[in-house]
Design an enzyme around this catalytic site. Structure first.
Site, PDB file in Angstrom:
ATOM      1  N   TRP A   1       0.861  -1.184   0.000  1.00 37.31           N
ATOM      2  CA  TRP A   1       0.000   0.000   0.000  1.00 37.31           C
ATOM      3  C   TRP A   1       0.906   1.245   0.000  1.00 37.31           C
ATOM      4  O   TRP A   1       1.901   1.301   0.718  1.00 37.31           O
ATOM      5  CB  TRP A   1      -0.907   0.013   1.248  1.00 37.31           C
ATOM      6  CG  TRP A   1      -1.645   1.301   1.369  1.00 37.31           C
ATOM      7  CD1 TRP A   1      -2.728   1.690   0.645  1.00 37.31           C
ATOM      8  CD2 TRP A   1      -1.319   2.393   2.236  1.00 37.31           C
ATOM      9  NE1 TRP A   1      -3.102   2.968   1.005  1.00 37.31           N
ATOM     10  CE2 TRP A   1      -2.252   3.427   1.980  1.00 37.31           C
ATOM     11  CE3 TRP A   1      -0.322   2.609   3.191  1.00 37.31           C
ATOM     12  CZ2 TRP A   1      -2.230   4.652   2.648  1.00 37.31           C
ATOM     13  CZ3 TRP A   1      -0.293   3.823   3.860  1.00 37.31           C
ATOM     14  CH2 TRP A   1      -1.241   4.828   3.587  1.00 37.31           C
TER      15      TRP A   1
ATOM     16  N   ASP B   1     -15.104   9.840   0.047  1.00 41.47           N
ATOM     17  CA  ASP B   1     -15.733   9.005   1.077  1.00 41.47           C
ATOM     18  C   ASP B   1     -16.345   9.844   2.208  1.00 41.47           C
ATOM     19  O   ASP B   1     -15.713  10.780   2.692  1.00 41.47           O
ATOM     20  CB  ASP B   1     -14.623   8.096   1.643  1.00 41.47           C
ATOM     21  CG  ASP B   1     -15.164   6.999   2.519  1.00 41.47           C
ATOM     22  OD1 ASP B   1     -16.378   6.972   2.762  1.00 41.47           O
ATOM     23  OD2 ASP B   1     -14.346   6.155   2.931  1.00 41.47           O
TER      24      ASP B   1
ATOM     25  N   TRP C   1     -14.577   4.764  -8.226  1.00 36.73           N
ATOM     26  CA  TRP C   1     -15.044   3.453  -7.748  1.00 36.73           C
ATOM     27  C   TRP C   1     -13.908   2.828  -6.942  1.00 36.73           C
ATOM     28  O   TRP C   1     -12.909   2.407  -7.501  1.00 36.73           O
ATOM     29  CB  TRP C   1     -15.417   2.588  -8.945  1.00 36.73           C
ATOM     30  CG  TRP C   1     -15.907   1.204  -8.649  1.00 36.73           C
ATOM     31  CD1 TRP C   1     -15.284   0.233  -7.921  1.00 36.73           C
ATOM     32  CD2 TRP C   1     -17.132   0.615  -9.095  1.00 36.73           C
ATOM     33  NE1 TRP C   1     -16.030  -0.900  -7.886  1.00 36.73           N
ATOM     34  CE2 TRP C   1     -17.175  -0.702  -8.599  1.00 36.73           C
ATOM     35  CE3 TRP C   1     -18.202   1.071  -9.875  1.00 36.73           C
ATOM     36  CZ2 TRP C   1     -18.231  -1.574  -8.860  1.00 36.73           C
ATOM     37  CZ3 TRP C   1     -19.252   0.199 -10.138  1.00 36.73           C
ATOM     38  CH2 TRP C   1     -19.258  -1.103  -9.630  1.00 36.73           C
ATOM     39  N   ASP C   2     -14.097   2.778  -5.644  1.00 38.22           N
ATOM     40  CA  ASP C   2     -13.024   2.359  -4.734  1.00 38.22           C
ATOM     41  C   ASP C   2     -13.256   0.928  -4.247  1.00 38.22           C
ATOM     42  O   ASP C   2     -14.373   0.401  -4.315  1.00 38.22           O
ATOM     43  CB  ASP C   2     -13.018   3.341  -3.541  1.00 38.22           C
ATOM     44  CG  ASP C   2     -11.675   3.419  -2.840  1.00 38.22           C
ATOM     45  OD1 ASP C   2     -10.798   2.577  -3.119  1.00 38.22           O
ATOM     46  OD2 ASP C   2     -11.510   4.323  -1.997  1.00 38.22           O
TER      47      ASP C   2
ATOM     48  N   ASN D   1     -11.618  -0.968  -0.788  1.00 38.90           N
ATOM     49  CA  ASN D   1     -10.628  -0.713   0.254  1.00 38.90           C
ATOM     50  C   ASN D   1     -10.211  -1.906   1.091  1.00 38.90           C
ATOM     51  O   ASN D   1      -9.544  -1.727   2.112  1.00 38.90           O
ATOM     52  CB  ASN D   1     -11.127   0.401   1.179  1.00 38.90           C
ATOM     53  CG  ASN D   1     -10.883   1.760   0.557  1.00 38.90           C
ATOM     54  OD1 ASN D   1      -9.770   2.065   0.143  1.00 38.90           O
ATOM     55  ND2 ASN D   1     -11.923   2.561   0.443  1.00 38.90           N
TER      56      ASN D   1
ATOM     57  N   ASP E   1      -2.165   5.891  -3.005  1.00 38.92           N
ATOM     58  CA  ASP E   1      -2.516   6.848  -1.949  1.00 38.92           C
ATOM     59  C   ASP E   1      -1.313   7.683  -1.542  1.00 38.92           C
ATOM     60  O   ASP E   1      -1.452   8.608  -0.744  1.00 38.92           O
ATOM     61  CB  ASP E   1      -3.072   6.109  -0.723  1.00 38.92           C
ATOM     62  CG  ASP E   1      -4.559   5.834  -0.875  1.00 38.92           C
ATOM     63  OD1 ASP E   1      -5.188   6.447  -1.757  1.00 38.92           O
ATOM     64  OD2 ASP E   1      -5.093   5.009  -0.116  1.00 38.92           O
TER      65      ASP E   1
HETATM   66  C1  DGJ Z   1      -8.743   4.888  -0.657  1.00 40.10           C
HETATM   67  C2  DGJ Z   1      -8.499   5.833  -1.798  1.00 40.10           C
HETATM   68  O1  DGJ Z   1      -7.323   5.512  -2.440  1.00 40.10           O
HETATM   69  C3  DGJ Z   1      -8.484   7.248  -1.259  1.00 40.10           C
HETATM   70  O2  DGJ Z   1      -8.168   8.130  -2.291  1.00 40.10           O
HETATM   71  C4  DGJ Z   1      -9.816   7.560  -0.644  1.00 40.10           C
HETATM   72  O3  DGJ Z   1     -10.806   7.538  -1.638  1.00 40.10           O
HETATM   73  C5  DGJ Z   1     -10.129   6.553   0.445  1.00 40.10           C
HETATM   74  N1  DGJ Z   1      -9.989   5.198  -0.013  1.00 40.10           N
HETATM   75  C6  DGJ Z   1     -11.519   6.756   0.977  1.00 40.10           C
HETATM   76  O4  DGJ Z   1     -11.894   5.795   1.860  1.00 40.10           O
END
Ligand code: DGJ
Length: 734
Positions: free
Chosen positions: A198, A366, A476-477, A479, A547
């Site tokens: 990450w 978010d 569109w995420d 996580n 990120d």
């Molecule tokens: C991960 C994404 O990479 C960020 O840019 C952001 O959108 C966060 N998630 C939000 O939870």
């Protein structure tokens, strides 16, 4: 482009500079890999199959059939019969047996490229590519396997995929279906892969290949931060400009495996496909399974050439939609500006300031839905939180539109929070192993997208938000990665299908979304860049790269990403300092110049950043508008790599007609008592004259040189004073 020689039983696939040759041998019609490399004029190379040498072929020496299997360069090796190298294919029959062997039955040469059912894939019309379909069978199992190859005209690419059809009466289980394989009789390669974590995605790794299996893979349900569905076997002497490369990239967004095995005879088997871990797909009589596509590039001209072949293919034959060849609006995203702490007032104050500076779109990230004020709840409840978004979403969007800006929104459609109305109503909608507690990650579970009712419910929620206001962009995420692989909707002997069915469902949802809202600019994302792959690029022309928005960290991330993917696909933003990921302070100018090599946007609170930074935004946006056509459409060359020299980074973009070029130089660490650094330019026309302008360096006069001089003698970059400084050089034909 693709020919079949009946007499020699040889297929020849040609691209502009490469040939790929397949031969059929012996009475049992084994399909052998003869050659892949520099373009050949002839097909008289079947001696490369070495069937003239002991152990010969089974019809001449059946007593050593096993040795033949273990040596022969198979086009698509199957397991269990005596080839002890790692196979590409495994099947378990209804009676519980493993083992299969394929023989050629027929073939078809098709103009253009057929679609792959349910899967993203490269495309091309009759003038752009030709496809070979080789049908083979295992008559003992009752199974046909179609090997598909497409050769492109305008790029040195051959794509491959595989389809399995159950032609027997009983069901069987596929436990392995790789999509491509290359058996080569040499071993002195380095293996190049993209690895990370990450916020450290796609760093380039190069290491010498040794005996045994060397692989990169993902078992996370997505292509992942950690490994990437790409490998290249490169000659030990290969450089940016010279040397042989065999590269494979997977058009797939789930579990994958990419590997090279050096065997006892110093042969190498390079292969790629869906990861076999937890994979077991049941095929009833008459059913078929389509494996995803592998893109193969061969070049003898080093990494720049490999990169340009991938870029050309993806720009022309993978990316779709209205933004395919179009400048994207300059956006400002509120994530690093506010995280979850925002409301209508705050968003509008950012938008008002941003619009004055020339920013063209506000993206609400978010935290706008359900009762979400932190990352511990509400995923699945895609209803606007009107305590935060006072006046409702339409009002906010209208207000942003009145400022002359577009509006974009964030979703994470594949997820469900245990603390959500959706979970309370449907606890069985999360992936789970019955009777075993779920494993939370970021306090969320993964939705069971193998169930149609789940997909339909989430899609409808997302779509109704998009229908409710003038929303022109979606991020569109995703996580978290998959675990606890179990579905209440599937029978016991289909639980091994979940990982792949999940990916197919994501594709189906994005297909529906892009069809219902064709004007949308879709940006995929996964906790940064964990699902940056050709599968997702088929649906979205850009993907959030990482990120980590620090300009220096980005050098390595963007270098690795651009090794395969066009700059137009790399989501890149200017953010505030100290950088939120690494705490580093870099000049605002450098942050802009590094983001210019991607989609370019902002991710900061424009109402709170230092005035001198804010004052630079209009000129940065002007710079984006001036150079984006070139950055997006031009050919990319790597001149120097900070990850290798630990001091400076340099890349160049040249327009297709060679009339314009942009060189970016970033000095990461300054050195005391150091002089100007000479760099040799690339890609320019030796016979043209060019004006060279150092756009952001005072005291350097514009000059005119020939392409010949610039690509042989190069230019000097005056030593910038300080760390993290950048130089942008614009070159135009005079
Ligand atoms: C991960 C994404 O990479 C960020 O840019 C952001 O959108 C966060 N998630 C939000 O939870």
């Amino acid at each position: 482009m693709i020919t079949y020689s009946e007499k020699e039983r040889v297929f020849k696939l040609d691209t502009a500079n490469t040939s790929y040759i397949i031969g059929i041998v012996d009475d049992e019609n084994f399909i052998g890999h003869v050659y892949y490399g520099k373009k050949l004029k002839d097909i008289d190379v079947t001696y490369l199959l070495k069937t003239w040498e002991y152990p010969f072929v089974p019809s001449k020496n059946n007593r050593e059939r096993c040795s033949f299997y273990d040596l022969f360069p198979f086009e698509y090796p199957t397991g269990g019969m005596g080839d002890y190298r790692e196979s590409c294919f495994e099947v378990k029959t209804a009676s519980g047996h493993f083992g299969s062997m394929l023989s050629y039955v027929s073939h078809e040469i098709i103009n253009g490229k057929p679609k792959l059912e349910g899967l993203p894939a490269t495309f091309g019309n009759e003038d752009e590519c030709t496809t070979l379909k080789i049908v083979c069978e295992d008559k003992y199992i009752g199974m046909q396997v179609e090997l598909l190859y497409t050769a492109f005209n305008d790029t040195d690419v051959i794509t491959r995929s595989v389809k399995v059809i159950n032609t027997g009466k009983e069901h069987f289980y596929l436990t392995k279906v790789f999509s491509a394989c290359l058996d080569m009789d040499r071993k002195d390669f380095d293996m190049v892969s993209l690895n990370g974590s990450w916020a450290r995605e796609r760093h380039i790794q190069r290491k010498a290949l040794g005996y045994g299996i060397q692989k990169v893979s993902s078992f996370r349900g997505e292509s992942s931060h950690q490994n990437h569905p790409f490998i290249a076997l490169v000659d030990r002497n290969t450089t940016q400009e010279n040397g042989e490369i065999y590269a494979m990239n997977f058009v797939y967004s789930g579990n994958f495996c990419a590997q090279a095995e050096v065997s006892q005879f110093d042969y190498v088997r390079m292969s790629m496909g869906i990861n076999t871990q937890n994979f077991c797909w049941k095929l009833e009589s008459g059913e078929s399974f389509q494996a995803p596509e592998v893109v193969m590039v061969y070049t003898d001209k080093g990494f720049d050439s490999m990169t340009q072949n991938f870029h050309r293919l993806y720009k022309k034959h993978l990316i779709r939609g209205q933004y395919k060849n179009k400048k994207r609006p300059v956006l400002i995203n509120n994530w690093e500006a506010t995280y979850f702490d925002f409301n209508t007032k705050k968003l509008l104050s950012i938008a008002q300031e941003a619009s004055k500076l020339g920013i063209e779109m506000l993206v609400m990230d978010d935290g706008w839905f359900g009762k979400r004020s932190f990352d511990n709840c509400a995923l699945g409840d895609w209803k606007v939180n009107e305590e935060k978004i006072e006046g409702g979403l339409k009002n906010l969007v209208d207000e942003v539109n009145k400022l002359g800006m577009k509006f974009g929104i964030w979703f994470e459609p594949e997820m469900i929070s245990p603390d959500s109305d959706l979970y309370r109503a449907h606890p069985d909608w999360a992936l789970a192993i019955p009777g075993r507690p779920g494993t939370e990650s970021r306090q969320q579970f993964v939705l069971d997208l193998t169930r149609k009712e789940v997909v339909d419910c989430v899609y409808e929620q997302v779509a109704s938000i998009l229908r409710s206001a003038n929303i022109e962009y979606v991020k569109w995420d995703m996580n978290r990665q998959l675990s606890n692989i179990g579905s209440y909707g599937l029978e016991a002997d289909r639980q091994g299908e979940i990982y792949h069915r999940y990916v197919l469902a994501v594709y189906e949802m994005q297909d529906r979304l892009t069809k219902e809202f064709p004007y949308l600019l879709l940006e995929n994302c996964s906790g940064g860049g964990a699902r940056f792959d050709p599968g997702m690029l088929y649906f979205s022309p850009q993907i959030w790269c990482s990120d980590d928005t620090d300009a220096i960290e980005r050098l390595e991330i963007q270098e690795g990403t651009a090794l395969i993917y066009p700059l137009s696909t790399m989501g890149a933003h200017v953010s505030d300092c100290p950088n939120h990921a690494v705490g580093r302070v870099t000049p605002f100018e450098t942050r802009g110049i590094v983001a210019l090599a991607g989609t370019f946007g902002y991710e900061l609170d424009v109402t709170r950043i230092p005035k001198e930074d804010k004052d630079m935004i209009p000129s940065q946006i002007e710079m984006y508008h001036k150079y984006n056509d070139l950055v997006r459409e031009g050919d990319y060359y790597r001149i120097a790599s900070y990850s290798q020299n630990h001091q400076y980074d340099c890349w160049q973009i040249v327009s297709e007609d060679k009339t314009e070029s942009l060189v970016t130089f970033v000095q990461v660490m300054n050195r005391a008592n150091y002089k100007s650094r000479r760099i040799i330019l690339k890609g320019l026309d030796e016979d043209k004259k060019y004006k060279v302008v150092f756009t952001n360096v005072k005291d350097v006069e514009d000059c005119v040189y020939s392409g010949d001089t610039l690509t042989k003698a190069g230019i000097f970059i005056p030593n910038p004073w300080g760390d993290f400084k950048s130089v942008l050089i614009h070159i135009t034909e005079v």
